[in-house]
Write an enzyme that holds these catalytic residues in place. Structure first.
Site, mmCIF file in Angstrom:
data_model
loop_
_atom_site.group_PDB
_atom_site.id
_atom_site.type_symbol
_atom_site.label_atom_id
_atom_site.label_comp_id
_atom_site.label_asym_id
_atom_site.label_seq_id
_atom_site.Cartn_x
_atom_site.Cartn_y
_atom_site.Cartn_z
ATOM 1 N N VAL A 82 -14.810 -23.850 -31.416
ATOM 2 C CA VAL A 82 -13.657 -23.036 -31.010
ATOM 3 C C VAL A 82 -14.125 -21.749 -30.332
ATOM 4 C CG1 VAL A 82 -11.645 -21.765 -31.847
ATOM 5 C CG2 VAL A 82 -12.185 -23.998 -32.799
ATOM 6 N N ALA A 83 -15.188 -21.157 -30.879
ATOM 7 C CA ALA A 83 -15.724 -19.921 -30.301
ATOM 8 C C ALA A 83 -16.332 -20.165 -28.928
ATOM 9 C CB ALA A 83 -16.780 -19.331 -31.234
ATOM 10 N N ILE A 101 -15.399 -22.189 -26.653
ATOM 11 C CA ILE A 101 -14.370 -22.313 -25.614
ATOM 12 C C ILE A 101 -13.419 -21.134 -25.749
ATOM 13 C CG2 ILE A 101 -12.549 -23.766 -24.673
ATOM 14 C CD1 ILE A 101 -13.892 -26.109 -26.166
ATOM 15 N N ASP A 145 2.226 -15.818 13.111
ATOM 16 C CA ASP A 145 3.194 -16.037 14.171
ATOM 17 C C ASP A 145 3.400 -14.703 14.894
ATOM 18 O OD1 ASP A 145 5.166 -17.453 15.629
ATOM 19 O OD2 ASP A 145 6.722 -16.516 14.418
ATOM 20 N N ASN A 191 -13.904 -13.972 -32.588
ATOM 21 C CA ASN A 191 -13.360 -14.639 -31.413
ATOM 22 C C ASN A 191 -11.943 -14.149 -31.116
ATOM 23 O OD1 ASN A 191 -14.158 -16.569 -29.469
ATOM 24 N ND2 ASN A 191 -12.677 -18.019 -30.293
ATOM 25 N N ASP A 199 -11.244 -12.079 -27.755
ATOM 26 C CA ASP A 199 -10.578 -12.934 -26.767
ATOM 27 C C ASP A 199 -9.174 -12.460 -26.423
ATOM 28 O OD1 ASP A 199 -12.800 -14.492 -26.826
ATOM 29 O OD2 ASP A 199 -11.744 -16.389 -27.156
#
Length: 871
Positions: free
Chosen positions: A279-280, A282, A326, A705, A709
């Site tokens: 988990v950490a 990712i 344009d 984490n 995070d």
């Protein structure tokens, strides 16, 4: 190829009587055969399909698996956090996607609600959806064309096609023309009229030759339908990153589990540790952080007049290397404007006009009185060239309504495309003035004298040559030139053929759809930032080059290419030479798509700006389609990724600057998260490899984490913009997230954080040999706080945090303070200490761990100092 056939041939082939039109019965048969005159579109995706498309990503799959495993192993809170992150990310994407893909719906709404056709010998108004091939359609000024027509009658007919062809002026139509070119451009088809264009002058009749998806606008709709969506560079990079991280996490966790089993460790704790580490490894907060940072960027851009329909478009803007723009309405103001005038043998800018001068006064008054347009502060109607003449009067406080009241029109000869002249007779007290305006060569045939400094002199060949030279000088600057002549008469009932005879030449006016004043500095900034501006227009080459040269887009006409020249190249050949050209003139919608694809074939990230129906396919196929919000058609807005609410080219440049900063901020967040995660993995992997006691428990890993995070990573994502980003060249679209030494930066800092964590752990074991929990607590604090301090470094890899300012990103400063404070609370409050399995630290312990935790900050500041010294 209806334009190659005569009106009679077309009528015969479509089996219709031009005087009677179709019968109701025959019209119903054709309607059943061909279908309604409407544009078809893709079936709309359901909300469920859109939602599941948001989670169709490798990183999301890995996170879902991690959430399930965490839940099975009892880590319910972590499992819930991961699932909430996935849900938030999917919902943000869903909201953005549901607002997009409206191009075909907008195309449908362009169809006019009513059409005048002949049915059963009677002119009837019917819904445009019921128009069929073979219908005889009636055209008058102010009416939209209901389908594609081959004209069979025309009288001074002009049709506004700028949204379709890109030309500034209405196209003059002639039903009697037969065009024998093999591949003429739409703008050259003067014997045709096209669905959704607007008749502005004169009248005409046409036979319907195509309806619905078979019309020219239908072909554009089909092109929009066929063009698939491409992932943006950031989406591709994050997708690849997710796969790589997942693969690496599985390998590392498997290795840790296998090694630990051989070492005889408790398998359940080892399994929990491995899952926690997975988990950490990712950064599950990454998709949400990217989405939130992009969403906040969107909000900032809205304040600066840019509406973003898709979040990833913000990031893609930052890597734009070519802006295909344009001309009409984007680089120019989309309004014909008189720029120069000629009287008394002198050519001057309009700003220098002086109506005290008799010749100048006659020129201005004559041009205003000899026109059928209207122009006020609130509305403008009629031919754009005549509106431009009225605007000269408004500028000089000479209003048409007042002038008409004073000098009433008593006679006229309407404009005729063969004569190229228009004449009016206006009362001036007890006499009348005849004013005739038109092409200079046409006026030469009816003038025998010229007014110079109040004296009427003969119009000799030498004088004509001088006048032609002045007219050519204006034409070389792409100005449309109109001449004026006049004479005085005493009888208003003079014969029509005598009105345009024996006139006195007065002067000339030259007009153009001029560039926007703010565009030139924006183009200079683009060139400074390494972005190449390219003009793509339906206008003529000379007109396009004149505007392009004035704006600094091109400096030589050899850098211009016309649509007919593009047709001479196969796709591969054209791709090879496209970089040699900066202006593409007289192009069709197909050409625009070809040009955009050619630039993309060289690895460029291409932005296309436009406002017309004809721009929609190229807006769709470009990396970033930018539509004008004010003058833009619904079609263009529907096909675009970004809409400018002020139609300002400068806003595009500001959006690119914003995009560059947003990408840099996202990159900071990613590198920060991966560096921290690498530190966690190394600390655990090395400890298990060396058969040490476990330095971190699963709950420690998950907690660290969580606090790194979230707020610090998000705060980096909203870091204040760097003013120097537009001094750098566009980012290479093939560039990875780890280019420019960022990969090495990640490894060095990740290793540093991991090693410091292990040092803290071993120091704790050395000082407190009987308390493993004490040592784990010190490692836990060093791991978390070192990451928080490291986040300050991530604001810039070159500039010192003291140069940037410790409090310029108040969110990041607050995140660091909050993170340290909550770590202190966890360790100091007994209940939380028991929950997190940590040991209360002494004051000396805190001093030691804080000294270790600040090392990444100090090391990075020293490295920046060395780099700046070398530079």
């Amino acid at each position: 190829m209806w334009f190659k056939k005569s009106p009679q041939d077309v009528i015969t082939e479509l089996i219709v009587n031009p005087l009677e039109g179709l019968t109701t019965e025959e019209a119903n048969i054709r309607l059943a055969r061909d279908g309604e005159n409407r544009l078809a579109g893709k079936k709309k995706k359901s909300l469920a399909v859109l939602f599941f498309s948001q989670i169709n990503d490798a990183m999301i799959y890995i996170l879902i698996a991690a959430a399930i495993i965490s839940g099975v192993m009892g880590e319910i809170s972590d499992s819930i956090v991961i699932l909430i992150v996935i849900l938030i990310n999917a919902l943000i994407g869903l909201i953005q996607e549901s607002k997009a893909e409206k191009a075909l719906e907008a195309l449908k709404h362009l169809s006019t609600p009513k059409a005048l056709v002949k049915r059963d010998g009677v002119i009837t108004e019917i819904p445009s959806e019921q128009v069929v091939v073979g219908d005889i359609a009636i055209i008058d000024a102010g009416r939209y064309i209901p389908a594609d027509l081959r004209l069979i009658e025309s009288a001074n007919l002009k049709i506004e096609e700028s949204a379709f062809t890109g030309e500034s002026l209405p196209a003059e139509k002639d039903a009697n023309l037969i065009i024998n070119e093999e591949k003429p451009q739409i703008g050259d088809l003067r014997n045709m009229a096209f669905m959704s264009t607007l008749s502005t002058y004169g009248r005409g009749t046409g036979v319907v030759i195509a309806t619905g998806m078979n019309t020219e606008i239908g072909k554009i709709a089909k092109m929009l339908d066929e063009e698939g969506d491409e992932s943006t560079p950031l989406q591709k990079k994050l997708s690849g990153l997710g796969k790589n991280l997942g693969f690496a996490a599985v390998i590392i966790c498997t290795l840790i589990f296998i090694i630990g089993m051989f070492q005889g460790r408790d398998w359940l704790e080892l399994l929990l540790t491995s899952i926690s580490l997975a988990v950490a490894a990712i950064p599950e907060g990454l998709p949400a952080i990217v989405a939130i940072v992009l969403a906040l960027g969107v909000q900032r851009m809205i304040k600066h007049n840019a509406i973003v329909k898709k979040l990833p478009a913000v990031e893609t803007l930052g890597s734009v290397s070519i802006i295909c723009s344009d001309k009409t309405g984007t680089l120019t103001i989309n309004r014909m404007t008189v720029k120069k005038f000629f009287v008394n043998n002198k050519l001057n800018d309009l700003d220098n006009i002086d109506i005290i001068n008799n010749e100048s006064k006659i020129l201005v008054e004559g041009m205003i009185l000899c026109s059928d347009a209207t122009s006020t502060g609130t509305s403008k109607t009629g031919d754009p060239t005549e509106i431009a003449l009225l605007d000269v009067g408004i500028k000089l406080n000479i209003l048409k309504d007042s002038l008409n009241e004073e000098h009433n029109r008593v006679n006229e000869v309407p404009f005729d495309s063969d004569r190229k002249l228009m004449t009016t007779v206006n009362s001036y007290g007890n006499r009348y003035n005849v004013f005739t305006k038109g092409a200079i060569d046409s006026l030469f045939t009816i003038c025998n004298s010229i007014l110079i400094d109040g004296i009427i002199e003969p119009l000799t060949e030498d004088v004509k040559t001088s006048l032609l030279n002045s007219a050519n000088s204006m034409s070389n600057d792409a100005l449309r030139v109109l001449a004026l002549a006049y004479k005085e008469i005493k009888d208003e009932n003079i014969a029509i053929d005598q009105l345009e005879h024996g006139l006195i030449f007065v002067g000339l006016m030259g007009m153009i759809d001029p560039p926007r004043q703010e565009v030139k500095p924006s183009i200079d900034l683009c060139l400074k930032a390494g972005i190449i501006p390219v003009m793509i227009t339906g206008d003529h080459k000379n007109t396009a080059f004149a505007i392009g040269k004035e704006l600094g887009i091109a400096d030589n006409i050899s850098q211009c290419m016309s649509g007919s020249e593009i047709d001479g190249y196969e796709e591969k050949e054209f791709n090879k030479i496209v970089n040699n050209y900066k202006i593409f003139a007289r192009v069709s919608p197909e050409h625009k798509v070809k040009i955009v694809k050619a630039f993309k074939s060289h690895g460029n990230i291409v932005s296309m700006t436009g406002d017309g129906v004809n721009d929609a396919p190229s807006l769709k196929v470009s990396d970033i389609g930018v539509a004008m919000g004010i003058t833009g058609t619904d079609v263009a807005k529907g096909a675009a990724d970004i809409i400018l609410t002020d139609d300002n080219f400068t806003t595009i440049v500001n959006a690119i600057e914003e995009g560059r900063n947003i990408y840099n901020n996202i990159k900071k967040s990613i590198i920060f998260l991966l560096s921290c995660n690498l530190g966690e993995i190394l600390a655990l992997f090395i400890a298990i490899l060396l058969n040490w006691a476990t330095p971190l428990l699963p709950i420690h890993i998950l907690w660290v984490n969580l606090i790194t995070d979230t707020f610090p990573a998000l705060s980096l994502g909203v870091d204040p913009r760097d003013e120097s980003v537009m001094e750098e060249p566009p980012r290479n679209p093939k560039e990875t997230l780890f280019s420019r030494s960022m990969g090495l930066y990640l490894i060095v800092n990740g290793t540093l954080i991991g090693v410091l964590t292990l040092f803290a752990f071993k120091y704790g074991q050395y000082v407190y040999p009987d308390s493993l929990r004490h040592a784990q607590t010190m490692a836990f604090v060093v791991l978390s706080v070192s990451q928080l301090f490291f986040s300050l470094n991530m604001r810039s890899t070159k500039k010192s945090i003291f140069t940037l300012g410790l409090f310029t990103n108040k969110y990041l400063t607050a995140s660091v303070v909050f993170g340290i404070a909550i770590q202190l609370v966890i360790i100091s409050v007994p209940f939380l200490a028991n929950l997190f399995k940590v040991y209360p630290l002494s004051l000396s312990d805190w001093g030691f761990v804080m000294m270790f935790a600040i090392v990444p900050l100090v090391v990075n500041e020293l490295l920046k100092l060395v780099i700046r010294h070398k530079q």
